[in-house]
Motif scaffolding. Structure first.
Motif, short mmCIF file in Angstrom:
data_model
loop_
_atom_site.label_atom_id
_atom_site.label_comp_id
_atom_site.label_asym_id
_atom_site.label_seq_id
_atom_site.Cartn_x
_atom_site.Cartn_y
_atom_site.Cartn_z
N TYR A 130 -2.26 -20.15 20.79
CA TYR A 130 -2.98 -21.15 21.60
C TYR A 130 -3.16 -20.66 23.03
O TYR A 130 -2.46 -19.75 23.50
N ASN A 131 -4.12 -21.26 23.70
CA ASN A 131 -4.41 -20.96 25.09
C ASN A 131 -3.76 -22.04 25.95
O ASN A 131 -4.16 -23.21 25.87
N PRO A 132 -2.76 -21.70 26.78
CA PRO A 132 -2.05 -22.71 27.57
C PRO A 132 -2.92 -23.46 28.56
O PRO A 132 -2.55 -24.55 29.01
N THR A 133 -4.09 -22.91 28.91
CA THR A 133 -4.99 -23.65 29.80
C THR A 133 -5.75 -24.74 29.04
O THR A 133 -6.35 -25.62 29.64
N ALA B 144 -10.81 -15.06 20.46
CA ALA B 144 -11.55 -16.27 20.80
C ALA B 144 -10.65 -17.25 21.56
O ALA B 144 -11.08 -17.89 22.53
N VAL B 145 -9.40 -17.36 21.13
CA VAL B 145 -8.43 -18.22 21.83
C VAL B 145 -8.18 -17.66 23.23
O VAL B 145 -8.14 -18.39 24.22
N ASN B 146 -8.01 -16.36 23.32
CA ASN B 146 -7.76 -15.70 24.60
C ASN B 146 -8.91 -15.92 25.58
O ASN B 146 -8.69 -16.11 26.78
N ALA B 147 -10.14 -15.91 25.05
CA ALA B 147 -11.33 -16.09 25.90
C ALA B 147 -11.62 -17.54 26.23
O ALA B 147 -12.56 -17.83 26.99
N GLY B 148 -10.83 -18.46 25.67
CA GLY B 148 -11.04 -19.88 25.94
C GLY B 148 -12.17 -20.50 25.14
O GLY B 148 -12.60 -21.61 25.42
N GLN B 149 -12.64 -19.78 24.09
CA GLN B 149 -13.71 -20.31 23.25
C GLN B 149 -13.21 -21.41 22.31
O GLN B 149 -13.98 -22.24 21.84
N ILE B 150 -11.91 -21.39 22.03
CA ILE B 150 -11.30 -22.35 21.11
C ILE B 150 -9.86 -22.57 21.58
O ILE B 150 -9.25 -21.68 22.18
N ASP B 151 -9.32 -23.76 21.33
CA ASP B 151 -7.99 -24.09 21.86
C ASP B 151 -6.87 -23.30 21.19
O ASP B 151 -5.91 -22.88 21.85
N ILE C 256 -2.81 -17.82 12.65
CA ILE C 256 -2.79 -16.38 12.37
C ILE C 256 -1.37 -15.97 11.97
O ILE C 256 -0.49 -16.81 11.84
N TYR C 257 -1.14 -14.67 11.86
CA TYR C 257 0.22 -14.14 11.72
C TYR C 257 0.71 -13.64 13.08
O TYR C 257 -0.09 -13.25 13.94
N HIS C 258 2.02 -13.63 13.25
CA HIS C 258 2.64 -13.37 14.55
C HIS C 258 2.30 -12.01 15.14
O HIS C 258 2.16 -11.86 16.35
N TYR C 259 2.20 -10.97 14.30
CA TYR C 259 2.20 -9.60 14.82
C TYR C 259 0.93 -9.24 15.57
O TYR C 259 0.92 -8.28 16.36
N TYR C 260 -0.15 -9.98 15.39
CA TYR C 260 -1.40 -9.64 16.09
C TYR C 260 -1.19 -9.67 17.60
O TYR C 260 -1.65 -8.78 18.33
N ARG C 261 -0.48 -10.68 18.07
CA ARG C 261 -0.25 -10.76 19.50
C ARG C 261 0.74 -9.68 19.97
O ARG C 261 0.53 -9.07 21.02
N PHE C 262 1.78 -9.43 19.18
CA PHE C 262 2.75 -8.42 19.57
C PHE C 262 2.13 -7.03 19.64
O PHE C 262 2.42 -6.26 20.56
N VAL C 263 1.28 -6.73 18.69
CA VAL C 263 0.60 -5.43 18.69
C VAL C 263 -0.28 -5.30 19.93
O VAL C 263 -0.27 -4.27 20.62
N ASP C 264 -1.06 -6.35 20.24
CA ASP C 264 -1.95 -6.29 21.39
C ASP C 264 -1.16 -6.19 22.69
O ASP C 264 -1.53 -5.44 23.60
N LYS D 166 -0.03 -2.80 23.67
CA LYS D 166 -1.08 -1.91 24.17
C LYS D 166 -1.52 -2.40 25.55
O LYS D 166 -0.74 -2.45 26.47
N THR D 167 -2.76 -2.83 25.68
CA THR D 167 -3.24 -3.28 27.00
C THR D 167 -3.01 -4.77 27.23
O THR D 167 -2.96 -5.22 28.37
N GLY D 168 -2.89 -5.53 26.15
CA GLY D 168 -2.72 -6.97 26.27
C GLY D 168 -3.99 -7.72 26.63
O GLY D 168 -3.98 -8.93 26.84
N GLU D 169 -5.11 -7.01 26.67
CA GLU D 169 -6.35 -7.64 27.14
C GLU D 169 -6.88 -8.72 26.22
O GLU D 169 -7.61 -9.62 26.65
N ASN D 170 -6.51 -8.66 24.93
CA ASN D 170 -7.01 -9.66 23.98
C ASN D 170 -6.02 -10.79 23.73
O ASN D 170 -6.27 -11.66 22.88
#
Length: 338
Positions: A136-139, A210-217, A221-229, A232-236
């Motif tokens: 989720y996007n905390p904003t 999409a969540v990161n960009a604020g397109q959706i609240d 998903i599965y947990h590892y997508y965020r850990f993998v990003d 790396k750069t964390g940009e997504n």
């Protein structure tokens, strides 16, 4: 020819025969094994490299996704060139097992993984695991506004506010767990409400972006997508957080990645050795150090320290051999999601 010469000649022939026989066995062993791989390629490559270095057995990978390779194995049947099948999620293992295509795994291999991370019948085994989460996007959402259960996402107030990738094997595995836990009617009702409420994206990483960009609240998903990003750069993922449903909720489902040896394998000994190696100490240690950020499932195996410990996820108990991908596809099609 005197007896001494004849004896030497016979000995030479025998030695030659033994040498050729040994060469033949070595040549057969050097054929190696073919692995149909639906797991992360970087993780499996590290397994293959370690296994081949230790045993000398070559491994040829044929990469694809869960459903694609599972269905291919069913179509190929006993004529398949595959020796081993590895998946990200267990429903495709069940598909192949229901077609009676797996050989029983060695007892020593089964002992390396706790009972909760393998089916009771012993024809395939858990090799890694991943947790369902709500990204989720905390904003957009405060902690107080987060859904208490995955089932809450069917409520009208979530219309247009959450995302998922329904065509992917990951999400279909989550629905398989819901079906096992809640039954057919409740699952179908939830899927119909999902159709009205959610926004479809292709792939879990796209949901997170999409969540990161604020397109959706938020999104499932599965947990590892965020850990993998984040590794790396964390940009997504820099504008996201993960929420773990816990409380044995369907949204706390831990999906098993599976491994099995094909009954039609012509190299069963080497194939069994490969599954034993990846579920053993060396293979599971690579889950702790590899940047795939999946959970280790071996006895006393440690996962990456950045992950929420498996024991703290409070996941629902689901017998992995009961996950029914065919029924899930039928229900998701009925709900208009596929």
């Amino acid at each position: 020819m005197n007896s001494r010469v004849l004896s030497c000649f016979s000995l030479a022939l025998l030695s030659s025969s033994i040498f050729l026989s040994t060469q033949s066995v070595a040549a057969e062993n050097n054929e190696g094994i073919v692995v149909y791989n639906a797991q992360h390629e970087n993780l499996v490559k590290s397994w293959v490299d370690g296994f081949t270095k230790e045993t000398g057995i070559k491994v040829t990978l044929r990469n694809g996704d869960d459903s694609e390779l599972g269905n291919q194995l069913v179509q190929e049947g006993s004529a398949s060139p595959a020796d081993v099948f590895l998946t990200e999620n267990s429903p495709s293992m069940v598909l192949v097992d229901n077609a009676k295509l797996f050989a029983p795994l060695d007892a020593a291999t089964l002992k390396q993984v706790p009972a909760e991370f393998r089916p009771a019948h012993g024809r395939w085994i858990g090799i890694a695991a991943r947790s369902t989460v709500f990204v989720y996007n905390p904003t957009k959402l405060s902690e107080q506004q987060l859904p208490k259960s995955l089932m809450d996402l069917a409520k009208p107030e979530w219309k247009g506010r959450w995302a998922a990738s329904p065509s992917g094997a990951d999400f279909q595995a989550i629905v398989s767990a819901m079906l096992a836990l809640k039954g057919e009617q409740a699952t179908l009702d939830w899927l119909k409400a999902m159709k009205a409420n959610f926004v479809a994206y292709k792939g879990n990483s796209t949901v997170m972006k999409a969540v990161n960009a604020g397109q959706i609240d938020g999104g499932v998903i599965y947990h590892y997508y965020r850990f993998v990003d984040q590794s790396k750069t964390g940009e997504n993922s820099k504008n996201t957080q993960l929420y773990y449903f816990k409380h044995q909720d369907p949204g706390a489902f831990v999906s098993l990645s599976g491994g099995g040896v094909l009954a039609s394998s012509k190299h069963k000994e080497q194939a069994q050795a490969f599954i034993k190696w990846i579920t053993g100490k060396e293979g599971q240690e690579q889950l702790r150090t590899n940047n795939a950020f999946e959970y280790a499932v071996g006895v006393n195996a440690a996962s990456n320290p950045k992950l929420v410990p498996l024991k703290d996820l409070d996941a629902p108990k689901v017998e992995p051999s009961t996950l029914n991908s065919k029924k899930v596809i039928e229900l998701m099609t009925q709900a208009g999601l596929l």
